[in-house]
Design a protein around this motif. Structure first.
Motif, PDB file in Angstrom:
ATOM      1  N   ILE A 152      49.351  43.473  37.357  1.00  0.00           N
ATOM      2  CA  ILE A 152      49.446  44.087  36.133  1.00  0.00           C
ATOM      3  C   ILE A 152      48.618  43.514  34.982  1.00  0.00           C
ATOM      4  CG2 ILE A 152      51.923  44.680  36.728  1.00  0.00           C
ATOM      5  CD1 ILE A 152      52.911  42.139  35.668  1.00  0.00           C
ATOM      6  N   PHE A 153      47.851  42.648  35.309  1.00  0.00           N
ATOM      7  CA  PHE A 153      46.991  42.027  34.059  1.00  0.00           C
ATOM      8  C   PHE A 153      45.697  42.678  34.431  1.00  0.00           C
ATOM      9  CE2 PHE A 153      50.330  39.140  33.296  1.00  0.00           C
ATOM     10  CZ  PHE A 153      50.211  38.729  31.890  1.00  0.00           C
ATOM     11  N   LEU A 154      44.710  42.486  33.511  1.00  0.00           N
ATOM     12  CA  LEU A 154      42.938  43.080  33.654  1.00  0.00           C
ATOM     13  C   LEU A 154      42.666  42.281  34.830  1.00  0.00           C
ATOM     14  CD1 LEU A 154      41.844  45.740  32.956  1.00  0.00           C
ATOM     15  CD2 LEU A 154      40.699  44.376  31.099  1.00  0.00           C
ATOM     16  N   GLN A 155      42.808  42.231  35.809  1.00  0.00           N
ATOM     17  CA  GLN A 155      42.328  41.610  37.086  1.00  0.00           C
ATOM     18  C   GLN A 155      41.617  42.559  38.125  1.00  0.00           C
ATOM     19  OE1 GLN A 155      41.976  38.113  37.601  1.00  0.00           O
ATOM     20  NE2 GLN A 155      42.973  37.745  35.914  1.00  0.00           N
ATOM     21  N   LEU A 156      40.183  42.737  38.007  1.00  0.00           N
ATOM     22  CA  LEU A 156      39.657  43.853  38.771  1.00  0.00           C
ATOM     23  C   LEU A 156      38.478  43.294  39.365  1.00  0.00           C
ATOM     24  CD1 LEU A 156      39.567  46.532  35.997  1.00  0.00           C
ATOM     25  CD2 LEU A 156      41.240  46.492  37.946  1.00  0.00           C
ATOM     26  N   GLU A 157      38.278  43.522  40.927  1.00  0.00           N
ATOM     27  CA  GLU A 157      37.277  43.036  41.718  1.00  0.00           C
ATOM     28  C   GLU A 157      35.961  43.939  41.249  1.00  0.00           C
ATOM     29  OE1 GLU A 157      37.119  40.617  43.810  1.00  0.00           O
ATOM     30  OE2 GLU A 157      39.369  40.251  43.447  1.00  0.00           O
ATOM     31  N   HIS A 164      34.510  48.783  34.544  1.00  0.00           N
ATOM     32  CA  HIS A 164      34.197  47.273  34.820  1.00  0.00           C
ATOM     33  C   HIS A 164      33.440  47.218  36.268  1.00  0.00           C
ATOM     34  CE1 HIS A 164      36.989  46.082  31.232  1.00  0.00           C
ATOM     35  NE2 HIS A 164      37.748  46.947  32.033  1.00  0.00           N
ATOM     36  N   PRO A 165      32.283  47.643  36.170  1.00  0.00           N
ATOM     37  CA  PRO A 165      31.550  47.560  37.486  1.00  0.00           C
ATOM     38  C   PRO A 165      31.322  46.405  38.087  1.00  0.00           C
ATOM     39  CG  PRO A 165      30.127  48.231  35.764  1.00  0.00           C
ATOM     40  CD  PRO A 165      31.450  48.225  35.093  1.00  0.00           C
ATOM     41  N   GLU A 166      31.223  45.303  37.285  1.00  0.00           N
ATOM     42  CA  GLU A 166      31.094  43.978  37.815  1.00  0.00           C
ATOM     43  C   GLU A 166      32.316  43.148  37.944  1.00  0.00           C
ATOM     44  OE1 GLU A 166      28.222  42.016  35.323  1.00  0.00           O
ATOM     45  OE2 GLU A 166      26.427  43.408  35.793  1.00  0.00           O
ATOM     46  N   GLY A 167      33.535  43.869  37.839  1.00  0.00           N
ATOM     47  CA  GLY A 167      34.917  43.389  37.895  1.00  0.00           C
ATOM     48  C   GLY A 167      35.014  42.657  36.731  1.00  0.00           C
ATOM     49  N   VAL A 168      36.392  42.115  36.215  1.00  0.00           N
ATOM     50  CA  VAL A 168      36.921  41.681  35.260  1.00  0.00           C
ATOM     51  C   VAL A 168      37.986  40.667  35.627  1.00  0.00           C
ATOM     52  CG1 VAL A 168      38.161  43.325  34.433  1.00  0.00           C
ATOM     53  CG2 VAL A 168      37.572  41.764  32.861  1.00  0.00           C
ATOM     54  N   SER A 169      38.173  39.372  34.797  1.00  0.00           N
ATOM     55  CA  SER A 169      39.275  38.494  35.079  1.00  0.00           C
ATOM     56  C   SER A 169      39.770  38.109  33.671  1.00  0.00           C
ATOM     57  CB  SER A 169      38.825  37.446  35.769  1.00  0.00           C
ATOM     58  OG  SER A 169      40.074  36.316  35.973  1.00  0.00           O
ATOM     59  N   ASP A 170      40.875  39.131  33.262  1.00  0.00           N
ATOM     60  CA  ASP A 170      41.528  38.679  31.875  1.00  0.00           C
ATOM     61  C   ASP A 170      42.995  38.451  32.428  1.00  0.00           C
ATOM     62  OD1 ASP A 170      42.726  39.192  29.415  1.00  0.00           O
ATOM     63  OD2 ASP A 170      41.119  40.417  28.990  1.00  0.00           O
ATOM     64  N   ASP A 171      43.262  37.153  31.745  1.00  0.00           N
ATOM     65  CA  ASP A 171      44.461  36.804  31.951  1.00  0.00           C
ATOM     66  C   ASP A 171      45.622  36.927  30.690  1.00  0.00           C
ATOM     67  OD1 ASP A 171      44.487  35.816  34.511  1.00  0.00           O
ATOM     68  OD2 ASP A 171      43.633  33.782  33.710  1.00  0.00           O
ATOM     69  N   THR A 172      45.139  37.955  29.595  1.00  0.00           N
ATOM     70  CA  THR A 172      45.820  38.279  28.601  1.00  0.00           C
ATOM     71  C   THR A 172      46.152  39.807  28.437  1.00  0.00           C
ATOM     72  OG1 THR A 172      44.780  36.444  27.203  1.00  0.00           O
ATOM     73  CG2 THR A 172      45.705  38.108  25.886  1.00  0.00           C
ATOM     74  N   GLN A 173      45.330  40.657  28.736  1.00  0.00           N
ATOM     75  CA  GLN A 173      45.536  42.102  28.560  1.00  0.00           C
ATOM     76  C   GLN A 173      46.044  42.680  29.787  1.00  0.00           C
ATOM     77  OE1 GLN A 173      45.001  42.979  25.582  1.00  0.00           O
ATOM     78  NE2 GLN A 173      43.813  41.286  24.894  1.00  0.00           N
ATOM     79  N   LEU A 174      47.083  43.551  29.550  1.00  0.00           N
ATOM     80  CA  LEU A 174      47.645  44.363  30.757  1.00  0.00           C
ATOM     81  C   LEU A 174      46.871  45.674  31.179  1.00  0.00           C
ATOM     82  CD1 LEU A 174      51.311  44.232  29.153  1.00  0.00           C
ATOM     83  CD2 LEU A 174      50.465  42.719  30.801  1.00  0.00           C
TER      84      LEU A 174
END
Length: 237
Positions: A152-157, A164-174
């Motif tokens: 549910i957070f912006l955690q993408l491979e 986000h082709p390279e992925g993203v690790s965001d623990d704030t945004q939904l």
């Protein structure tokens, strides 16, 4: 990346208009200093509701955004509350949802706890209705745990989403699914507390929505969300 203000219309009668004025990374200070608060106050008419929710940006350390919970944060929030009341509108304070901040042992840290406490205090001092999204999010995130909250957070491979082709690790945004559940809780609370007429609130028991209801999502993204609804069903009641 989706804020719960973007999905709130899903749970309100079509005759109720939602004007989502939220801005990414804004704090109670920077939102007001940028002139956005004044624009809102200029548009308010008697009987409108102004939902105010800040915390994530206020914790930032730069002077343009940072506020102290029991100092400048409350001072800025008063501008929103008093400004709405001066225009015969109804202010409602909404505590910000917690970040995804787990320690190595899987315990959830309260990174925004003081801001939530400060908003609750201000609500009591000013007799302003309060929706405690922070407390609810603590319950949700603890149920889901470190791995479950990634949905549910912006955690993408890498390669998972074209934005986000390279992925993203965001623990704030939904992600959208998290925003939907937060707006479901906010609207349910508004009705249950009698802040708004109960018949304004709709679709609270609808677990999913068709792609056209979330107009900014492509079909493939929506289908992925529909099969990965992360928040436990019992948590939204």
């Amino acid at each position: 990346m989706t804020g719960w203000g973007q999905t709130m219309q899903l749970f309100l009668h079509p005759e109720i208009e939602v004007v989502n004025c939220a801005r990414h990374d804004s704090s109670s200070r920077s939102f007001g200093d940028s002139g956005r608060l004044q624009w809102i106050l200029d548009q308010l008419i008697p009987g409108d509701y102004l939902l105010v929710s800040f915390a994530l940006g206020d914790k930032k350390t730069d002077p343009e955004r940072h506020t102290k919970p029991f100092g400048s944060y409350q001072d800025h929030l008063r501008r929103y509350v008093e400004g709405a009341r001066d225009r015969l509108a109804h202010p409602v304070l909404v505590t910000g949802h917690e970040r995804r901040t787990f320690d190595p042992h899987g315990n959830l840290r309260w990174s925004l706890g003081q801001y939530a406490m400060a908003m609750r205090e201000l609500a009591a001092q000013t007799c302003t209705p309060l929706v405690d999204l922070h407390a609810q999010s603590l319950d949700w995130w603890n149920q889901l745990g470190p791995e479950g909250t990634k949905q549910i957070f912006l955690q993408l491979e890498p390669g998972e989403h074209p934005n986000h082709p390279e992925g993203v690790s965001d623990d704030t945004q939904l992600r959208p699914v998290g925003a939907v559940e937060c707006s479901r809780f906010v609207t349910r609370s508004l009705a249950e507390q009698g802040i708004v007429p109960p018949h304004w609130v709709v679709n609270l028991e609808q677990p999913q929505f068709p792609p056209e209801a979330l107009g900014w999502l492509d079909d493939a993204t929506y289908e992925a969300l529909a099969h990965a609804r992360a928040v436990p069903t019992g948590a939204v009641r």
